[in-house]
Design a protein around this motif. Structure first.
Motif, mmCIF file in Angstrom:
data_model
loop_
_atom_site.group_PDB
_atom_site.id
_atom_site.type_symbol
_atom_site.label_atom_id
_atom_site.label_comp_id
_atom_site.label_asym_id
_atom_site.label_seq_id
_atom_site.Cartn_x
_atom_site.Cartn_y
_atom_site.Cartn_z
ATOM 1 N N LYS A 37 6.298 45.385 -34.807
ATOM 2 C CA LYS A 37 7.296 44.383 -34.422
ATOM 3 C C LYS A 37 8.195 44.906 -33.302
ATOM 4 C CE LYS A 37 9.328 40.934 -37.457
ATOM 5 N NZ LYS A 37 10.168 40.838 -38.667
ATOM 6 N N THR A 38 8.694 46.100 -33.536
ATOM 7 C CA THR A 38 9.615 46.677 -32.568
ATOM 8 C C THR A 38 8.939 46.822 -31.208
ATOM 9 O OG1 THR A 38 10.131 48.092 -34.414
ATOM 10 C CG2 THR A 38 11.396 48.440 -32.407
ATOM 11 N N LYS A 98 -0.350 53.660 -38.750
ATOM 12 C CA LYS A 98 0.863 53.842 -37.939
ATOM 13 C C LYS A 98 1.983 54.414 -38.780
ATOM 14 C CE LYS A 98 -0.209 50.496 -34.538
ATOM 15 N NZ LYS A 98 -0.570 49.100 -34.618
ATOM 16 N N LYS A 99 2.600 55.420 -38.228
ATOM 17 C CA LYS A 99 3.693 56.037 -38.977
ATOM 18 C C LYS A 99 4.941 55.201 -38.849
ATOM 19 C CE LYS A 99 5.349 60.394 -39.426
ATOM 20 N NZ LYS A 99 5.702 61.694 -38.877
ATOM 21 N N ARG A 100 5.588 55.032 -39.965
ATOM 22 C CA ARG A 100 6.837 54.280 -39.959
ATOM 23 C C ARG A 100 7.885 55.059 -39.149
ATOM 24 N NH1 ARG A 100 8.424 50.091 -43.198
ATOM 25 N NH2 ARG A 100 10.682 50.026 -43.424
ATOM 26 N N LEU A 101 8.546 54.338 -38.288
ATOM 27 C CA LEU A 101 9.585 55.011 -37.493
ATOM 28 C C LEU A 101 10.737 55.432 -38.394
ATOM 29 C CD1 LEU A 101 9.794 52.677 -34.414
ATOM 30 C CD2 LEU A 101 8.974 55.011 -34.444
ATOM 31 N N THR A 102 11.251 56.578 -38.116
ATOM 32 C CA THR A 102 12.405 57.001 -38.902
ATOM 33 C C THR A 102 13.609 56.176 -38.471
ATOM 34 O OG1 THR A 102 13.066 58.601 -37.293
ATOM 35 C CG2 THR A 102 11.564 59.366 -39.015
#
Lengths: 303, 441
Positions: free
Chosen positions: B3-4, A3-7
């Motif tokens: 989590k979000t 999963k790509k980390r959200l910016t």
């Protein structure tokens, strides 16, 4: 796939949506439906109970070409907005400038001028009806001390709208509070720098205070413009039988719309009226927003 | 991030769950209401009125309690809603398909509500149970749309002339011979005027206190603006004469005097008629209850409105309320039973005597007029009120142009303010209303 980390940016916008979610849900659940319905029904002869036939643009056409009261009510409302919005804005700025002084007892005066904004609704209108009574009212009594023969206020078609504007000026305390708060946020450094340059009080007011509070002025003008077009209660309460005052001088747009909807049961017609008002207010607000960058100054704004 | 996302999911689920709850709750409430039976198996009906005052509420609730005790099939529940809300709420409830069972509504717009199918057509009940002859014909006719009734008259009112007998005596007039024509009214008014250095100590009469110009037009013409074929007629020489006559009073006393008296009347703190500063006034008979409460010693008389000229008729104006069954009500038979009780002699007499109000039921009105509960003055006024019903006309709104008066009133305002002549005001009204009728056709 990992999963790509959200910016940061995306995260922020998600949080933003979460914060406005309650409003969006409320809008979709309670407002959007009626909104769409009223638009659709404005092309019908809907009367709530027995009929809803498509009549095309008849309602709109009738309003513009055959209904003199429509024009009367639109004129009354424009008159009210054109005077009340600038006057209450200037009045509130003026008052907050006065109350933005550092003198003993200023809190007392701030409370005093804010007080009318706490009172609201029908009670205030009743009070003003008594104050503005031509024979026994306080206003004409005070005017008579200065040798002025006061007008007939709510009984004279030429004076009814000024009466309401006058009444509105009395309760500028609400927006005064906004201006006051924003004036207190103006950095002292600016004034000090101006003083060193030899600026007098007026120059400081017009070249520092006013530009620094333009975001609040903008907000106040936009909201009071919209509120001004929705004037209803005042006329309903302060005219005989809620009819719209002597010679229809208080027949405001919303009052006429209400009468069409609930005494004549021309609901489709009233809905058409509400959409015309919507377009007018929307148009004015867009103009406001377009003009804003020319005079509204946001600190820390990216240029 | 996990989590979000799960947070959003939980939030969304929560919102859905909560709104779902609310939805279920309201619908279960509705189901309960729709059962309309109480534990004892009686049919429960909901009765909406705007009678919430200290005086009226106990009276209507006593009538309801009497009805509930008189039989064991139906139980009436009273719901009070303020006058400003009750009919818009009724309309919303009808539109939502869950209306109350009986509502008190304005008699003058009954036909309009019939036409719009807001009120139930009552002819199905009247065919079996014709109660129309209980009521004054003028009231009954006002409930008809295309010959069928949409509401049953409950109460009504009329306009009469109150005059101060002591002032009559003082001015050398016979207190037992009040004015009977407009000419006499004007003549007596002038005699009753008492001037002082800075204005008036007493005003004889001013026609536009208590009633509007429209009542005088009705009085002069003996009929409404609209005839049976919906022809509208206001621009006549007679009406011009009436308007100018009304305005002559304003010119006679002067704007300032009129305004200061008007303020006194509006402030409701000392009516000039009670203090003897005004010798005659047109009012509803219920005005008497104020005299009774605030001016006990006033020596007054009451008489029908004077006539335009001899033989023209003492036409007066009235309004009133009907009990109606909103369209879509669940138990119309039960509603009908209650309405019959409400408009029958017993309930109507009780209402009339306790409220000092004109009622629609003729027999009840006549019984009340003989009531021993009234004082001598009370009996005098009430009897005059009942007698006056034969002169009283209603002004039901024409379905073709329900809001026509909003086109006339502004012109009349302009006339009384002096910015239009009577002829201009009438011509403009005639033209405006005719074009409204044309637009609506």
């Amino acid at each position: 796939m990992g999963k790509k980390r959200l910016t940061m940016r995306r995260k922020e916008s998600i949080y933003g949506y979460i914060f406005v979610l309650p409003w969006i849900i409320g809008f979709l659940a309670f407002t959007a439906g009626p909104l769409v319905f009223s638009f659709a029904a404005s092309f019908t002869n809907y009367n709530i109970t027995s009929q809803m036939d498509f009549v095309g643009g008849d309602n709109y056409q009738g309003l513009f070409t055959e209904d003199s009261l429509f024009w009367t009510s639109l004129w009354n409302t424009l008159y009210f907005v054109a005077f009340s919005v600038p006057l209450t804005t200037i009045g509130a700025i003026f008052l907050s400038a006065l109350l933005n002084q550092d003198i003993p007892g200023i809190r007392f005066f701030r409370t005093l001028y804010y007080l009318p904004a706490v009172l609201s609704g029908v009670g205030v209108y009743m009070l003003w009806m008594q104050l503005l009574d031509p024979g026994t009212g306080m206003v004409n009594l005070v005017l008579s001390w200065f040798g002025i023969d006061g007008p007939n206020w709510l009984f004279d078609p030429d004076w009814t709208k000024p009466s309401l504007i006058f009444m509105k000026l009395w309760s500028v305390g609400g927006s005064m509070l906004l201006y006051l708060a924003s004036m207190q946020g103006v950095s002292k450094n600016l004034y000090e720098a101006a003083e060193i340059d030899g600026a007098n009080t007026w120059r400081k007011f017009f070249h520092i205070t006013i530009p620094m509070i333009t975001p609040v002025i903008f907000f106040d003008v936009v909201t009071s413009l919209i509120g001004g077009f929705q004037i209803f209660q005042e006329a309903y309460v302060m005219s005989n039988n809620g009819e719209g005052g002597p010679a229809n001088s208080l027949l405001f747009y919303n009052l006429y719309m209400w009468k069409q909807a609930f005494t004549n049961f021309n609901m489709g017609y009233a809905m058409a009226m509400s959409w015309i008002l919507f377009v007018i207010v929307f148009f004015l607000t867009v103009i406001n927003l377009k003009l804003a960058p020319r005079w509204v100054h946001y600190e820390g704004e990216e240029k | 991030m996990n989590k979000t996302r799960s947070f959003i999911l939980v939030l969304a689920a929560l919102v859905l769950f909560l709104s779902g709850c609310a939805g279920f709750q309201t619908s279960s409430n509705n189901e309960e209401a729709n059962k309309e039976e109480n534990p004892e198996g009686k049919t429960v009906i909901d009765f909406w009125t705007f009678w919430g005052s200290e005086i009226r509420r106990p009276i209507i609730e006593k009538i309801i309690a009497d009805f509930n005790e008189s039989q064991d099939e139906i139980e009436v529940k009273h719901t009070y809603l303020p006058f400003g809300d009750v009919w818009t709420k009724e309309l919303a409830a009808i539109a939502a398909g869950d209306p109350p069972d009986v509502v008190i509504n304005d008699i003058n717009a009954t036909a309009l509500r019939g036409q719009k199918e807001q009120a139930m057509n009552l002819s199905q009940f009247l065919e079996q149970d014709d109660i129309s002859n209980r009521f004054y014909p003028e009231l009954w006719d006002a409930t008809l749309y295309e010959g069928e009734s949409y509401g049953i008259p409950f109460n009504t009112d009329t306009r009469v002339l109150f005059y101060n007998k002591d002032a009559f005596e003082e001015a050398g007039l016979d207190p037992e011979n009040p004015p009977t024509t407009w000419a006499e009214l004007e003549e007596y008014a002038a005699k009753l005027d008492k001037k002082s250095d800075n204005g008036y100590d007493r005003i004889g009469f001013y026609p536009l206190w208590g009633v509007g110009y429209d009542v005088w037009l009705l009085n002069a013409n003996g009929q409404n603006y609209f005839d049976e074929q919906n022809n509208f007629q206001i621009d006549t020489a007679k009406n011009e004469d009436v308007l100018n006559w009304l305005k002559s009073f304003k010119d006679h006393y002067g704007e300032d005097v009129i305004n200061s008296y008007q303020a006194q009347i509006d402030s409701q703190q000392g009516h000039p008629f009670f203090s003897g500063d005004l010798a005659m006034i047109v009012q509803q008979p219920t005005f008497y209850t104020q005299i009774r409460d605030y001016a006990q010693d006033l020596n007054f008389g009451v008489v029908e409105l004077p006539e335009y000229e001899e033989g023209n008729g003492h036409t007066s104006w009235g309004g009133g309320f009907v009990a109606e069954i909103p369209a879509g009500a669940k138990n119309p038979e039960a509603s009908w039973e209650f309405i019959k009780y409400l408009t029958d002699v017993e309930a109507q007499t009780y209402w009339a005597v306790q409220n000092f109000d004109n009622v629609a039921n003729i027999e009840a009105a006549e019984t009340a007029a003989e009531s021993t509960e009234f004082t001598e003055d009370g009996t005098m006024v009430y009897q005059k009120a009942v007698e006056n019903m034969e002169h009283t006309l209603l002004t039901p709104v024409p379905v073709i142009a329900p809001d026509f008066s909003s086109l006339i009133n502004p012109n009349m305002d302009e006339f009384f303010l002096g910015s239009m002549t009577a002829k201009e005001a009438l011509e403009k009204s005639q033209k405006d209303v005719e074009s409204l009728i044309e637009k609506n056709q």
